[in-house]
Design an enzyme around this catalytic site. Structure first.
Site: not given
Ligand SMILES: Cc1cc2nc3c(=O)[nH]c(=O)nc-3n(C[C@H](O)[C@H](O)[C@H](O)COP(=O)(O)OP(=O)(O)OC[C@H]3O[C@@H](n4cnc5c(N)ncnc54)[C@H](O)[C@@H]3O)c2cc1C
Length: 475
Positions: A193, A213, A279, A282, A454
């Site tokens: 993606v 790939e 890419s 993750r 439509h």
């Molecule tokens: C380029 C790109 C495009 C994407 N596009 C999409 C999309 O279109 N649609 C979609 O559904 N998903 C998309 N994703 C995936 C999506 O971003 C993630 O699945 C989502 O952000 C996960 O959410 P999360 O809350 O688990 O973690 P994250 O969003 O990673 O948030 C974790 C947070 O925790 C903080 N953190 C970590 N450890 C600590 C700590 N010990 N103390 C304090 N803070 C901490 C980090 O700094 C961060 O702010 C994309 C990802 C990328 C990289």
């Protein structure tokens, strides 16, 4: 003396901040800790999604799509343009402004819901009577305590061995969203993606893009027919692909990056590009969490071990989002965050993993929910398929965007919808109808009998559902 809360959420991405807000709405005294810094060192909640993921990538995809339309499609509509140009710095600046609006919006929502926000790193201190101590290391060091802890620390981009990200030449998603100019040549390792979305942005703006790939096939997770159609469209746009490659070395210099690899035929090959986006997936992020201090179990992939309800091995410690098993998607993280807050409140929060939609925001967009034809075949489930092309859809023709189709898969006996696969315009929006239908265990006939406006693209979904009745695939 530690500050006492009912619930502490570590991580302010879509999993964490949504969990914190829902817990506060359910009457708990909640803290949310997030360490992300903006360019000025201030708080930037929203995680990967807001800062370097979903939101900024969609902002740049939108800008680059406008440019591509202006360059290639406006003339078909009788619109002439002279001196079309790109100001990449402005484009990236707009993207940064969109990100900031989201950061500010999240801070506002946390405040409005009376969630105490702490800017800094949260780590486990120790288990205390009836809960856990969490140390926040930010501008100052503070100790908080709570009965319940939700870990939502997200994920980090994986690097190629021996080729660390420098965000100048070898770029993660972060660097790929910050380029100050269009590279003449761009390599992308990984056609998932993120690789496809980032490759599309810079291709539309004029870069010569080559995607390498490791897997032998394109988009293995998507339905085969969708993957084939999308691949055809991407090649037409000028994206170059090579499958089945094994990268042997990556060397970064002042002028660019040299990638050496073995091709699918086993021959030595190389690619020289100005910039390289890596890419390749993750990894769950538990760095700095001090999980060992309390014995929080982490699996061999580095993910926090949880059960189906996001319970870890420790009482009252939960984990959601990218840091646990399952698809790394923002809406999956959000759903888990809500469900965990509700479980803490003694309610029956539920996430239906079978109806989590997948979307790739390329052009054509790709979206699906449920199972692919190959998965159903492998499971020995007899199904019927119906497919309808956008070429035969009036709205798509009026828009001038007729690539792709909708494909509906339904159980051969009960007609229950088992999967919907879309490649084409606004697939990201059209898929919602299929998600609702599947959540309510609708049959293909249900969709076929619902009145659709439509002319609309959604009529293609109706037509595909109608077509289901006409073809039976007995596996
Ligand atoms: C380029 C790109 C495009 C994407 N596009 C999409 C999309 O279109 N649609 C979609 O559904 N998903 C998309 N994703 C995936 C999506 O971003 C993630 O699945 C989502 O952000 C996960 O959410 P999360 O809350 O688990 O973690 P994250 O969003 O990673 O948030 C974790 C947070 O925790 C903080 N953190 C970590 N450890 C600590 C700590 N010990 N103390 C304090 N803070 C901490 C980090 O700094 C961060 O702010 C994309 C990802 C990328 C990289």
């Amino acid at each position: 003396m530690s500050k006492q809360f009912d619930v502490i959420v570590i991580g302010g991405g879509p999993g964490g901040y949504i969990a914190a807000i829902r817990a506060a709405q359910l009457g708990f005294n909640v803290a949310c800790i997030d360490e992300w810094k903006n360019d000025k060192g201030g708080p930037a909640p929203g995680g990967t999604c807001t800062n370097v993921g979903c939101i900024p990538s969609k902002a740049l995809l939108q800008s680059s799509e406008h440019y591509a339309h202006a360059a290639h499609s406006f003339a078909d509509h009788g619109i002439g343009l002279k001196d079309l140009s790109i100001d990449v710095k402005k484009m990236v600046g707009r993207k940064d402004a969109v990100v900031k609006q989201n950061n500010d919006g999240i801070l506002y929502l946390l405040k409005k819901n009376k969630v105490a926000f702490f800017h800094g790193r949260g780590s486990f201190g120790k288990a205390v009577d009836g809960g856990y101590e969490i140390v926040v290391t930010g501008a100052e060091v503070q100790t908080l305590a709570a009965r319940h802890v939700i870990v939502a620390t997200g994920s980090n981009a994986r690097q190629l061995p021996g080729a660390p990200f420098d965000e100048e030449r070898i770029l993660s998603n972060d660097g790929a969203l910050r380029l100050g100019e269009v590279p003449r040549t761009l390599g992308v390792v990984g056609s998932g993606v993120i690789g496809l979305e980032m490759g599309s942005v810079w291709r539309r703006l004029g870069a010569e893009v080559t995607i390498l790939e490791a897997l032998p096939n394109f988009l293995g997770a998507a339905d085969e027919a969708v993957a084939k159609e999308a691949h055809k469209a991407f090649v037409k746009q000028g994206l170059k692909f090579e499958f089945g490659v094994a990268i042997t070395s990556v060397k970064s210099g002042k002028k660019g990056v040299a990638v050496a690899y073995t091709s699918a035929k086993g021959e030595a090959a190389s690619l020289e590009v100005e910039r390289l986006i890596v890419s390749i997936g993750r990894s769950p992020n538990t760095h700095g969490l001090n999980a060992e201090a309390v014995g929080l179990a982490i699996d061999e992939r580095g993910a926090i071990t949880v059960d189906a309800d996001c319970r870890t091995n420790l009482p009252n410690v939960w984990a959601v989002g990218d840091v646990v098993r399952g698809p790394m998607l923002a809406h999956k993280a959000e759903e888990e965050g809500v469900a965990v807050a509700e479980r803490i409140a003694g309610q029956h929060g539920h996430v239906n993993f079978d109806t989590v939609p997948w979307v790739i925001y390329t052009s054509p967009e790709i979206a699906w929910v449920g199972q692919t034809e190959a998965q159903l075949k492998a499971a020995g489930r007899a199904c019927k398929a119906g497919q309808f092309p956008f070429l035969a859809n009036g709205r798509a023709r009026a828009m001038g965007d007729t690539t792709g189709f909708v494909k509906v898969l339904a159980d051969a006996t009960t007609d229950e919808i088992l999967g919907v696969h879309i490649v084409g315009p606004y697939a990201s929006e059209l898929i919602a109808e299929a998600v609702v239908a599947m959540e309510f265990k609708a049959s293909a006939e249900d969709i076929a009998r619902i009145c659709h406006a439509h002319p609309s693209l959604s009529e293609a979904t109706k037509e595909a559902a109608l077509a289901v009745g006409k073809r039976t695939l007995n596996f």
